[in-house]
Enzyme design. Structure first.
Site, PDB file in Angstrom:
ATOM      1  N   CYS A  58      18.775 -60.127   1.704  1.00  0.00           N
ATOM      2  CA  CYS A  58      19.469 -61.108   0.859  1.00  0.00           C
ATOM      3  C   CYS A  58      20.560 -61.815   1.661  1.00  0.00           C
ATOM      4  O   CYS A  58      21.336 -61.166   2.370  1.00  0.00           O
ATOM      5  CB  CYS A  58      20.079 -60.415  -0.352  1.00  0.00           C
ATOM      6  N   CYS A  64      28.656 -59.839  -0.846  1.00  0.00           N
ATOM      7  CA  CYS A  64      28.495 -59.303  -2.205  1.00  0.00           C
ATOM      8  C   CYS A  64      28.603 -57.781  -2.219  1.00  0.00           C
ATOM      9  O   CYS A  64      28.160 -57.100  -1.302  1.00  0.00           O
ATOM     10  CB  CYS A  64      27.141 -59.745  -2.753  1.00  0.00           C
ATOM     11  N   CYS A  67      24.995 -54.676  -3.601  1.00  0.00           N
ATOM     12  CA  CYS A  67      24.123 -53.777  -2.844  1.00  0.00           C
ATOM     13  C   CYS A  67      24.920 -53.197  -1.677  1.00  0.00           C
ATOM     14  O   CYS A  67      25.696 -53.904  -1.037  1.00  0.00           O
ATOM     15  CB  CYS A  67      22.908 -54.517  -2.291  1.00  0.00           C
ATOM     16  N   CYS A 141      20.350 -64.229  -5.496  1.00  0.00           N
ATOM     17  CA  CYS A 141      20.242 -62.774  -5.551  1.00  0.00           C
ATOM     18  C   CYS A 141      18.781 -62.343  -5.665  1.00  0.00           C
ATOM     19  O   CYS A 141      18.020 -62.893  -6.467  1.00  0.00           O
ATOM     20  CB  CYS A 141      21.029 -62.248  -6.744  1.00  0.00           C
ATOM     21  N   GLN A 241      18.221 -49.223 -19.721  1.00  0.00           N
ATOM     22  CA  GLN A 241      17.842 -48.837 -18.360  1.00  0.00           C
ATOM     23  C   GLN A 241      17.703 -50.095 -17.512  1.00  0.00           C
ATOM     24  O   GLN A 241      17.213 -51.121 -17.967  1.00  0.00           O
ATOM     25  CB  GLN A 241      16.540 -48.053 -18.368  1.00  0.00           C
ATOM     26  N   PHE A 268      22.201 -37.945 -26.981  1.00  0.00           N
ATOM     27  CA  PHE A 268      22.627 -39.204 -26.352  1.00  0.00           C
ATOM     28  C   PHE A 268      21.441 -40.169 -26.367  1.00  0.00           C
ATOM     29  O   PHE A 268      21.032 -40.722 -25.354  1.00  0.00           O
ATOM     30  CB  PHE A 268      23.112 -38.976 -24.917  1.00  0.00           C
ATOM     31  N   GLU A 288      23.314 -39.745 -31.463  1.00  0.00           N
ATOM     32  CA  GLU A 288      24.023 -40.722 -30.624  1.00  0.00           C
ATOM     33  C   GLU A 288      25.391 -40.992 -31.251  1.00  0.00           C
ATOM     34  O   GLU A 288      25.535 -40.921 -32.472  1.00  0.00           O
ATOM     35  CB  GLU A 288      23.188 -42.016 -30.546  1.00  0.00           C
ATOM     36  N   ASP A 336      20.356 -37.003 -22.224  1.00  0.00           N
ATOM     37  CA  ASP A 336      20.588 -38.099 -21.272  1.00  0.00           C
ATOM     38  C   ASP A 336      22.051 -38.530 -21.365  1.00  0.00           C
ATOM     39  O   ASP A 336      22.376 -39.589 -21.906  1.00  0.00           O
ATOM     40  CB  ASP A 336      19.651 -39.267 -21.590  1.00  0.00           C
ATOM     41  N   CYS A 362      22.569 -39.588 -14.479  1.00  0.00           N
ATOM     42  CA  CYS A 362      22.917 -40.644 -13.520  1.00  0.00           C
ATOM     43  C   CYS A 362      24.002 -40.180 -12.561  1.00  0.00           C
ATOM     44  O   CYS A 362      24.602 -40.998 -11.862  1.00  0.00           O
ATOM     45  CB  CYS A 362      23.359 -41.906 -14.261  1.00  0.00           C
TER      46      CYS A 362
END
Length: 405
Positions: A58, A64, A67, A141, A241, A268, A288, A336, A362
């Protein structure tokens, strides 16, 4: 200038020397020449390159902050992310064979938050530079979907219409089945003229929905997302997601985790990412903390065909986790949690009679901590997959199954 040899990567993607000096955009084994400020090499020049080094794809990469690892080969990044997970587990005395990593392709990020500012002569829309609050325009991008990038000019138009000279707008964009769902925060207060102008942008760009400071302003069609057989319209700016490929890998993993369970509790649950696909074969109870997400889940379930019963419960699982006795009514659980993990809820799972837990995380650090809680209660980490839907970033996601022996 001084030369430095990089021995490893830090968790933010910087190279690190044996003396703890950070070397931006460097890889293990590389020799870099530069000066040091505040334990960081500045204006570094590569003297000896790693075989894993590649040319960033990129043109925005150097400026930026979206990434961090485009200068590394896909194979290197995959191995590095797998090692992050393995090391986090090892630190808690847990070993597991990691299965093949699932990496999302370029141009597939369907959820993004851009920032917008007005300048003296024009406007600026972009992402923050790495480790700074400087805004970098990213019109080319290669991370985002083509649908999002084709609307870049329209996002600039929203900033032109609705940003103040002193403030900064946030523009959360989601690519849905019916068009882009755009949620603006910190825009000017709505008046009639602004509403008319915003409506024209929506019509021209065919946004599925535009929300402004929490209020739905205009839209061309319901902002549908598909979860299994169900179509759901989530609240504006709701969690999703990041890529369709990443979501599919996570859903496959959780359906594999619960197997032929008849009753599943989804902790969750969000808007139903896992609840609704699992309802094709099992009754599901979705829990949730945000009631608007559960309202969207319930409506999607009611309008779908061929799904088993889905019930919902609004509950803060950090302050009021589902207790062991309640969990005992289910054959399997899916959990999750956000980045802080689910320490209190895993304590209750450990005390329950549950035998199967599908876990999505995550954060490898909190996942390993919670995995230790389950292991001490007799669970075995049956399998684990690494999901890399945040391509070229340092972010790592995990899908795993725990079985009680």
């Amino acid at each position: 200038m001084t030369q430095f040899e990089v021995v490893r990567l830090g968790h933010k993607g910087d190279g690190i020397t044996k003396d703890g000096v950070f070397v931006p955009h460097a890889l293990p084994g590389e020799v870099v020449e530069g000066d040091v400020e505040n334990d960081r090499v500045i204006h570094g020049r590569i003297i000896t390159s790693s075989p894993a080094r590649v040319t960033p794809a990129c043109r925005h990469y150097k400026a930026c902050g979206g990434c961090a690892l485009q200068h590394a080969s896909d194979e290197f990044v995959a191995d590095w992310k797998r090692e992050i997970v393995a090391t986090a587990l090892k630190n808690h005395g847990i070993s597991a064979g990691l299965e093949t990593i699932h990496t999302s392709p370029s141009c597939s990020r369907r959820r993004a938050v851009f920032h917008g500012r007005r300048t003296k002569k024009s406007v600026m829309v972009g992402l923050y530079g790495r480790a700074s609050d400087s805004l970098v325009p990213v019109p080319d991008c290669i991370l985002m979907t083509p649908e999002i990038m084709s609307a870049y000019g329209a996002l600039e138009r929203l900033v032109q219409l609705g940003a103040s000279r002193r403030g900064e707008m946030n523009l959360a964009v989601i690519a849905t089945e019916t068009g882009l769902d755009v949620s603006v925060e910190n825009g000017k207060p709505l008046d009639m003229d602004l509403r008319i102008d915003l409506g024209q942008v929506v019509r021209e760009q065919r946004f599925s929905r535009l929300s402004w400071n929490g209020e739905d302003v205009a839209g061309e069609a319901p902002a549908y997302l598909r979860f299994g057989k169900a179509r759901v319209v989530p609240p504006a700016g709701a969690f999703l997601q990041a890529t369709a490929a990443g979501e599919a890998a996570l859903v496959r993993a959780m359906r594999r985790a619960v197997g032929d369970a008849h009753r599943v509790i989804d902790l969750f649950a969000g808007c139903g990412t896992f609840s609704l696909p699992c309802a094709e074969t099992a009754e599901v109870h979705a829990v949730e903390g945000v009631s608007e997400m559960l309202d969207a889940l319930s409506k999607g379930w009611r309008q779908a065909e061929g799904l088993k019963r889905v019930t919902v419960e609004t509950r803060d699982l950090f302050r009021q986790p589902i207790c062991a006795d309640e969990l005992n009514r289910f054959d399997a659980a899916i959990i999750d949690p956000p980045r802080p993990g689910a320490a209190a809820q895993c304590d209750e799972i450990a005390k329950s009679a549950l035998k199967t837990v599908g876990f999505v995380s995550c954060n490898p650090i909190t996942f390993a901590r919670d995995a230790k809680t389950l292991a001490e209660a007799g669970f075995v980490l049956d399998w684990i997959e690494v999901i890399d839907q945040f391509r070229w970033s340092t972010h790592v996601e995990i899908a795993a199954r725990f079985l009680r022996v």
